[in-house]
Design an enzyme around this catalytic site. Structure first.
Site, short mmCIF file in Angstrom:
data_model
loop_
_atom_site.label_atom_id
_atom_site.label_comp_id
_atom_site.label_asym_id
_atom_site.label_seq_id
_atom_site.Cartn_x
_atom_site.Cartn_y
_atom_site.Cartn_z
N ARG A 123 45.47 62.76 97.81
CA ARG A 123 46.58 62.24 96.92
C ARG A 123 46.66 60.64 96.96
O ARG A 123 47.17 59.95 96.17
CB ARG A 123 47.89 62.88 97.12
CG ARG A 123 47.80 64.20 96.81
CD ARG A 123 49.38 64.80 96.50
NE ARG A 123 48.77 66.24 95.99
CZ ARG A 123 49.77 67.21 95.97
NH1 ARG A 123 50.70 67.27 96.68
NH2 ARG A 123 49.30 68.21 95.39
N GLU A 153 43.93 68.70 92.17
CA GLU A 153 44.82 68.43 93.64
C GLU A 153 46.23 68.04 93.33
O GLU A 153 46.75 66.97 93.66
CB GLU A 153 43.88 67.47 94.23
CG GLU A 153 42.44 67.65 94.68
CD GLU A 153 41.78 66.85 95.53
OE1 GLU A 153 42.70 66.20 96.42
OE2 GLU A 153 40.66 67.10 95.69
N THR A 190 48.74 68.92 89.59
CA THR A 190 48.75 68.50 88.26
C THR A 190 49.95 67.53 88.38
O THR A 190 50.79 67.17 89.10
CB THR A 190 49.21 69.53 87.59
OG1 THR A 190 50.40 69.87 87.85
CG2 THR A 190 48.47 70.29 87.40
#
Ligand SMILES: Cc1cc2nc3c(=O)[nH]c(=O)nc-3n(C[C@H](O)[C@H](O)[C@H](O)COP(=O)(O)OP(=O)(O)OC[C@H]3O[C@@H](n4cnc5c(N)ncnc54)[C@H](O)[C@@H]3O)c2cc1C
Length: 390
Positions: free
Chosen positions: A244, A364, A366
């Site tokens: 992220r 990973e 939405t």
């Protein structure tokens, strides 16, 4: 407040930049040519060769602990390096890396899975998504049933990156139907392809492609449980959490490169007797792109900094992933518009970026899942508006 990079940060970033510029960018035309012929842009041995060259520059295992020969860089530095990687569309990444959750392996598993993955001798993939469970990952149905000392695995995983090339997978399975998957009902397993799972290529709008993995009574020895029984969901969230801030770091490099191309084109392409860059319509696209790029940069660096401070990075990383993924989609779209018809051709990398960056809003987590996390944190008071500066 000091917004500058330290000397060390600048030095590492500049070395990465030089490597990408000298060794990776020269391959770009060949990559485009091969992909136009529906071939892979860079094959496994070429990638390996480049990674070994990078090792000579000192780049090996950005996140890998030093005891395993890696650089063990702080998250801010990893982010800066990934931005440099993003400047070229050649499908390159530095070598010496392994999935972060492989460090939960015991000594025997480390020898068998972790070390060979770091060395590039084995390829892993991580599998949680199923045809019936993506965003709602707690709804997985893939099962592992105990049978003596073994486990028997059944089910299908889908959209698994590297699933066609991997020698083994880290697969998340339901091991206790009576428990919530999030609270001890799922376990992670290390499963060699040779144990019997099959993969099938999934065609996507991007280059390369993920795979579906099919498990039909695949027998796995008990010693192949990764971490603890019941720890599967927690490990999966740790795996996803890493990407992220890395994903939007990479996006920054793509957007910078694309925007530079647009500026050059705007200064050199003439219509109606003057460069198109003299039109306000073009200037606004360039200005909006620069503002969004800069905003994304600070969100990304803050997310990485949060990791380095040992603060829970979920909120800042979700903001960076959401904004960074949208930013690069907006920028590439504008860059295509500024290039007119040429932007749409396969002679330039713009249409390739246009296709590839769309994925960043989907995998990973939405956009919608990032928004859900950000809103939930605020509504439940887990975090305050303004973060550490509030
Ligand atoms: C190229 C590629 C590579 C991938 N690599 C991997 C991998 O290596 N390993 C792996 O395990 N997975 C991988 N994935 C899977 C990816 O993480 C999932 O596709 C993603 O999480 C979305 O799940 P889904 O496709 O099932 O969509 P769904 O969960 O079915 O969602 C469909 C749409 O509904 C929205 N939505 C769902 N629930 C809500 C809600 N409550 N509120 C509002 N909107 C909602 C979603 O945001 C989305 O827009 C990959 C996917 C792709 C395309």
């Amino acid at each position: 407040m000091d917004f500058s990079l330290s000397d060390e940060e600048k030095a590492v970033r500049d070395t990465a930049r030089t490597f990408i510029h000298k060794e990776v960018e020269p391959l770009e035309q060949e990559v485009l040519r091969r992909e136009r012929e529906h071939r892979t842009g860079l094959d496994r041995s070429e990638l390996r060769e480049l990674q070994l060259k990078a090792k000579q520059f000192g780049f090996w295992g950005l996140s890998t602990p030093q005891e395993h020969g890696g650089m063990d860089l702080p998250a801010v530095l990893q982010s800066l390096v990934w931005t440099e990687v993003g400047r070229s569309f050649v499908p390159f990444r530095f070598g010496g890396e392994a999935d972060n959750i492989l460090y939960f392996a015991n000594d025997e598993q480390r020898r068998e899975y972790l070390v060979p993955t770091i060395e590039g001798e084995r390829i892993s993939c991580f599998a949680i998504t199923e045809p019936g469970a993506g965003s709602d990952a707690a709804n997985i149905r893939f099962t592992a049933r105990r049978d003596g000392d073994d486990w028997v695995l059944n089910g299908e995983k889908t959209f698994i990156t590297n699933g066609n090339d991997a020698d083994f997978t880290i697969v998340i399975a339901v091991t206790d139907r009576d428990k919530d998957v999030r609270k001890g009902g799922a376990t992670a397993f290390l499963v060699d392809r040779a144990m019997g799972w099959r993969s099938g290529f999934i065609q996507t709008m991007g280059e390369g492609g993920p795979a579906s993995l099919v498990f039909d009574d695949v027998r796995v020895p008990g010693r192949n449980v990764l971490g603890e029984i019941g720890q599967g969901f927690d490990l999966a969230m740790r795996w996803i959490g890493k990407g992220r801030y890395i994903i939007p770091s990479h996006a920054l490099g793509i957007a910078e490169r694309a925007l530079r191309m647009a500026i050059e084109h705007a200064n050199t392409r003439h219509t109606f007797g003057r460069p198109i860059g003299q039109n306000q319509a073009i200037q606004w696209m360039i200005a909006d792109s620069e503002v969004e790029l800069e905003a994304a940069r600070w969100l990304v660096l803050r997310a990485a900094w949060t990791v380095d401070q040992g603060i829970d990075p979920r909120h800042t990383s979700s903001m960076a992933k959401l904004y960074g993924a949208n930013m690069v989609n907006n920028v590439v779209d504008r860059v295509m518009q500024i290039h007119g018809g040429m932007g749409y051709t396969r002679e330039l990398p713009i249409e390739r970026w246009y296709r590839s960056v769309r994925l960043l809003r989907i995998f990973e987590g939405t956009d919608e899942m990032q928004r859900m996390i950000i809103a939930r944190d605020l509504l439940r008071g887990y975090t305050q508006i303004g973060g550490h500066l509030a």
